[in-house]
Design a protein around this motif. Structure first.
Motif, PDB file in Angstrom:
ATOM      1  N   ALA A   1      57.635-100.932 -65.676  1.00  0.00           N
ATOM      2  CA  ALA A   1      56.205-100.578 -65.724  1.00  0.00           C
ATOM      3  C   ALA A   1      55.937-101.261 -64.502  1.00  0.00           C
ATOM      4  CB  ALA A   1      56.218-100.658 -66.782  1.00  0.00           C
ATOM      5  N   MET A   2      56.091-102.903 -64.325  1.00  0.00           N
ATOM      6  CA  MET A   2      55.605-103.570 -63.731  1.00  0.00           C
ATOM      7  C   MET A   2      55.837-103.278 -62.270  1.00  0.00           C
ATOM      8  SD  MET A   2      56.593-107.079 -65.490  1.00  0.00           S
ATOM      9  CE  MET A   2      56.841-107.860 -67.497  1.00  0.00           C
ATOM     10  N   LYS A   3      53.999-103.316 -61.512  1.00  0.00           N
ATOM     11  CA  LYS A   3      54.839-103.480 -60.058  1.00  0.00           C
ATOM     12  C   LYS A   3      55.354-104.504 -58.898  1.00  0.00           C
ATOM     13  CE  LYS A   3      49.336-103.229 -59.448  1.00  0.00           C
ATOM     14  NZ  LYS A   3      48.129-103.991 -58.915  1.00  0.00           N
ATOM     15  N   ASN A   4      56.116-103.798 -58.066  1.00  0.00           N
ATOM     16  CA  ASN A   4      57.782-104.142 -57.846  1.00  0.00           C
ATOM     17  C   ASN A   4      56.843-105.691 -57.212  1.00  0.00           C
ATOM     18  OD1 ASN A   4      56.567-103.023 -55.116  1.00  0.00           O
ATOM     19  ND2 ASN A   4      58.208-102.119 -55.117  1.00  0.00           N
ATOM     20  N   ASN A   5      55.902-106.133 -57.180  1.00  0.00           N
ATOM     21  CA  ASN A   5      55.593-107.435 -56.553  1.00  0.00           C
ATOM     22  C   ASN A   5      54.964-108.500 -57.549  1.00  0.00           C
ATOM     23  OD1 ASN A   5      53.176-105.804 -56.194  1.00  0.00           O
ATOM     24  ND2 ASN A   5      52.284-106.224 -54.623  1.00  0.00           N
ATOM     25  N   ALA A   6      55.021-108.057 -58.815  1.00  0.00           N
ATOM     26  CA  ALA A   6      53.799-108.324 -58.957  1.00  0.00           C
ATOM     27  C   ALA A   6      54.677-110.071 -59.820  1.00  0.00           C
ATOM     28  CB  ALA A   6      54.247-107.544 -60.841  1.00  0.00           C
ATOM     29  N   ILE A   7      53.955-111.049 -60.123  1.00  0.00           N
ATOM     30  CA  ILE A   7      54.287-112.424 -60.381  1.00  0.00           C
ATOM     31  C   ILE A   7      54.290-112.540 -61.655  1.00  0.00           C
ATOM     32  CG2 ILE A   7      54.013-114.310 -60.423  1.00  0.00           C
ATOM     33  CD1 ILE A   7      52.310-114.063 -58.298  1.00  0.00           C
ATOM     34  N   PHE A   8      55.956-112.342 -63.164  1.00  0.00           N
ATOM     35  CA  PHE A   8      56.337-112.494 -64.459  1.00  0.00           C
ATOM     36  C   PHE A   8      56.027-114.196 -64.516  1.00  0.00           C
ATOM     37  CE2 PHE A   8      59.370-112.595 -67.770  1.00  0.00           C
ATOM     38  CZ  PHE A   8      59.180-112.122 -68.225  1.00  0.00           C
ATOM     39  N   MET A   9      55.241-114.683 -65.415  1.00  0.00           N
ATOM     40  CA  MET A   9      56.434-116.161 -66.433  1.00  0.00           C
ATOM     41  C   MET A   9      55.751-115.749 -67.508  1.00  0.00           C
ATOM     42  SD  MET A   9      52.424-117.301 -63.624  1.00  0.00           S
ATOM     43  CE  MET A   9      53.064-118.991 -63.091  1.00  0.00           C
ATOM     44  N   ASN A  10      56.897-116.367 -67.988  1.00  0.00           N
ATOM     45  CA  ASN A  10      56.774-117.250 -69.435  1.00  0.00           C
ATOM     46  C   ASN A  10      57.161-118.098 -69.838  1.00  0.00           C
ATOM     47  OD1 ASN A  10      57.900-116.008 -71.950  1.00  0.00           O
ATOM     48  ND2 ASN A  10      59.552-116.097 -71.947  1.00  0.00           N
ATOM     49  N   PHE A  11      55.495-118.419 -70.470  1.00  0.00           N
ATOM     50  CA  PHE A  11      55.645-120.022 -70.834  1.00  0.00           C
ATOM     51  C   PHE A  11      55.519-120.194 -71.767  1.00  0.00           C
ATOM     52  CE2 PHE A  11      54.871-120.220 -66.358  1.00  0.00           C
ATOM     53  CZ  PHE A  11      55.142-121.471 -65.781  1.00  0.00           C
ATOM     54  N   GLY A  12      55.979-118.888 -73.189  1.00  0.00           N
ATOM     55  CA  GLY A  12      55.427-119.185 -74.232  1.00  0.00           C
ATOM     56  C   GLY A  12      57.184-119.886 -74.590  1.00  0.00           C
ATOM     57  N   ARG A  13      57.494-118.251 -75.840  1.00  0.00           N
ATOM     58  CA  ARG A  13      58.836-119.221 -76.132  1.00  0.00           C
ATOM     59  C   ARG A  13      60.468-118.290 -75.254  1.00  0.00           C
ATOM     60  NH1 ARG A  13      57.847-122.997 -77.516  1.00  0.00           N
ATOM     61  NH2 ARG A  13      57.100-124.009 -78.538  1.00  0.00           N
ATOM     62  N   GLY A  14      61.414-118.580 -75.554  1.00  0.00           N
ATOM     63  CA  GLY A  14      62.529-117.621 -74.942  1.00  0.00           C
ATOM     64  C   GLY A  14      62.852-116.746 -75.038  1.00  0.00           C
ATOM     65  N   ASN A  15      62.561-116.191 -76.766  1.00  0.00           N
ATOM     66  CA  ASN A  15      62.928-115.529 -76.835  1.00  0.00           C
ATOM     67  C   ASN A  15      61.963-113.960 -76.446  1.00  0.00           C
ATOM     68  OD1 ASN A  15      60.265-115.903 -78.290  1.00  0.00           O
ATOM     69  ND2 ASN A  15      61.121-114.180 -79.672  1.00  0.00           N
ATOM     70  N   LEU A  16      61.274-114.224 -75.807  1.00  0.00           N
ATOM     71  CA  LEU A  16      60.598-113.117 -75.302  1.00  0.00           C
ATOM     72  C   LEU A  16      61.201-112.065 -74.468  1.00  0.00           C
ATOM     73  CD1 LEU A  16      57.524-111.775 -75.048  1.00  0.00           C
ATOM     74  CD2 LEU A  16      57.807-112.562 -73.037  1.00  0.00           C
ATOM     75  N   VAL A  17      62.711-112.212 -73.567  1.00  0.00           N
ATOM     76  CA  VAL A  17      63.221-111.809 -73.766  1.00  0.00           C
ATOM     77  C   VAL A  17      64.505-111.381 -73.133  1.00  0.00           C
ATOM     78  CG1 VAL A  17      62.310-111.943 -71.508  1.00  0.00           C
ATOM     79  CG2 VAL A  17      63.298-109.500 -70.703  1.00  0.00           C
ATOM     80  N   ASP A  18      65.558-110.782 -73.256  1.00  0.00           N
ATOM     81  CA  ASP A  18      66.773-110.959 -73.006  1.00  0.00           C
ATOM     82  C   ASP A  18      66.702-111.210 -71.884  1.00  0.00           C
ATOM     83  OD1 ASP A  18      69.567-110.050 -72.794  1.00  0.00           O
ATOM     84  OD2 ASP A  18      69.713-108.820 -74.445  1.00  0.00           O
ATOM     85  N   GLU A  19      67.577-112.010 -71.969  1.00  0.00           N
ATOM     86  CA  GLU A  19      68.441-112.887 -70.450  1.00  0.00           C
ATOM     87  C   GLU A  19      68.783-111.689 -69.265  1.00  0.00           C
ATOM     88  OE1 GLU A  19      68.892-116.871 -70.435  1.00  0.00           O
ATOM     89  OE2 GLU A  19      67.041-117.379 -71.010  1.00  0.00           O
ATOM     90  N   ASN A  20      69.443-111.194 -69.867  1.00  0.00           N
ATOM     91  CA  ASN A  20      70.043-110.174 -68.977  1.00  0.00           C
ATOM     92  C   ASN A  20      69.177-108.692 -68.542  1.00  0.00           C
ATOM     93  OD1 ASN A  20      72.869-111.150 -69.585  1.00  0.00           O
ATOM     94  ND2 ASN A  20      72.907-110.844 -71.133  1.00  0.00           N
ATOM     95  N   VAL A  21      68.473-108.454 -69.467  1.00  0.00           N
ATOM     96  CA  VAL A  21      67.601-107.473 -68.901  1.00  0.00           C
ATOM     97  C   VAL A  21      66.753-108.288 -67.952  1.00  0.00           C
ATOM     98  CG1 VAL A  21      65.793-106.296 -70.350  1.00  0.00           C
ATOM     99  CG2 VAL A  21      67.583-106.156 -71.460  1.00  0.00           C
ATOM    100  N   LEU A  22      65.777-109.130 -67.958  1.00  0.00           N
ATOM    101  CA  LEU A  22      65.351-109.978 -67.084  1.00  0.00           C
ATOM    102  C   LEU A  22      66.134-109.957 -65.501  1.00  0.00           C
ATOM    103  CD1 LEU A  22      62.898-112.178 -66.235  1.00  0.00           C
ATOM    104  CD2 LEU A  22      63.728-113.829 -67.164  1.00  0.00           C
TER     105      LEU A  22
END
Length: 314
Positions: free
Chosen positions: A214-235
């Motif tokens: 659903a994100m724009k294909n030029n979006a900047i994605f930033m995770n500065f909270g905790r690593g559990n937010l997303v399965d790294e394989n999905v990312l």
């Protein structure tokens, strides 16, 4: 009263603390000692040295002050069962973390990583792909103390800010708010997606394949909270499929990140080794919260700043 620090502040911070509370017996060590833990009424820790094995020795312990925002490595149930009060330094990370997040955004927008690489090659080139931050939209997952400070800085750059939390309840420096339920519908509007969410059951793998699609294909994605937010394989799949433009990560499912982990070498990925909150003023700011709480504690008051609900994880 015996207060046991499992780290030792700098002398210019430690000496005034000891002088301000002469009736307190302070103990400072750079590691957790079972012997000292047995004697402690209050424990001051970064939260990673207390576990289910050693907390059984803390028979006198009544209050744990955690000089960190996260408590996920602590023996939560044992602490709850014992009725030990836990408070932390929520809020002190907002300045260094917001500055780190903004620095990464500006670096990407103004192509600084590309320029650094050109300098290494002594190559004069004006082919940098630069863009402006102004008039973009940032979606901030977790608009608490840190997220709101990020929002304040971004608004100063002319960015529209949308906050996202569990309930959609209003937060400062957010132009709009959505709940977790409205996240999927909001992502297509965002040029920058920033997570500073804590680790809870609700935030574990909150972002799934559909969210990255659903994100724009030029979006900047930033995770500065905790690593559990997303399965790294999905990312990783989202990055490889070009579903997002840039990725900045300060936290990971497993830390430290393994040397052979693909995130080190994937294009347009910046790996930050969980250092965005680091600052020479970290302990200073921690003690600014600890001292007033200690004054209250010594008067028998228990309405300390940042008392945590360990059953919720924050």
């Amino acid at each position: 009263m015996r207060i046991y620090f499992t780290f030792e502040p700098r002398p210019d911070l430690k000496d005034p603390l000891v002088a301000e509370f002469p009736e307190v017996d302070f103990v400072f060590e750079n590691a957790l000692s079972i012997e000292e833990l047995q004697k402690a009424d209050v424990l001051v820790t970064y939260g990673e040295d207390l576990d289910n094995d050693n907390i059984q020795y803390a028979k006198k312990l009544k209050w744990i002050f955690v000089a960190s925002a996260g408590v996920e490595k602590m023996p939560a149930q044992a602490i709850i069962d014992r009725g030990i009060v836990v408070s932390n330094v929520r809020g002190i990370h907002k300045t260094p973390m917001a500055e780190s997040i903004l620095a990464h955004i500006l670096a990407i927008k103004r192509a600084l990583p590309w320029m650094y690489e050109q300098q290494k090659k002594s190559e004069w080139s004006k082919k940098a792909k630069q863009s402006e931050l102004r008039d973009s939209t940032a979606l901030i997952l977790g608009p608490g103390a840190i997220g709101s400070e990020v929002g304040r800085l971004l608004q100063a750059f002319g960015v529209k800010t949308i906050g996202c939390n569990r309930t959609g309840k209003e937060a400062v420096y957010m132009d709009d708010m959505v709940s977790f339920d409205g996240l999927l519908d909001t992502l297509p509007k965002a040029d920058i997606v920033i997570s500073v969410l804590p680790k809870t059951i609700e935030t574990t793998h909150l972002l799934k394949e559909a969210h990255f699609k659903a994100m724009k294909n030029n979006a900047i994605f930033m995770n500065f909270g905790r690593g559990n937010l997303v399965d790294e394989n999905v990312l990783i799949q989202a990055i490889e499929n070009g579903e997002i433009g840039h990725t900045v990560l300060d936290v990971f499912e497993e830390e430290p990140l393994a040397a052979n982990h693909p995130l080190w070498t994937l294009p347009n990925v910046i790996v930050s080794p969980h250092v965005s909150s680091h600052s020479a003023r970290y302990v200073e700011r921690s003690l600014e919260i600890f001292k007033p709480s200690l004054e209250k504690w010594m008067k028998g008051e228990r309405d300390l700043e940042n008392v945590m609900d360990l059953s919720r994880g924050y």
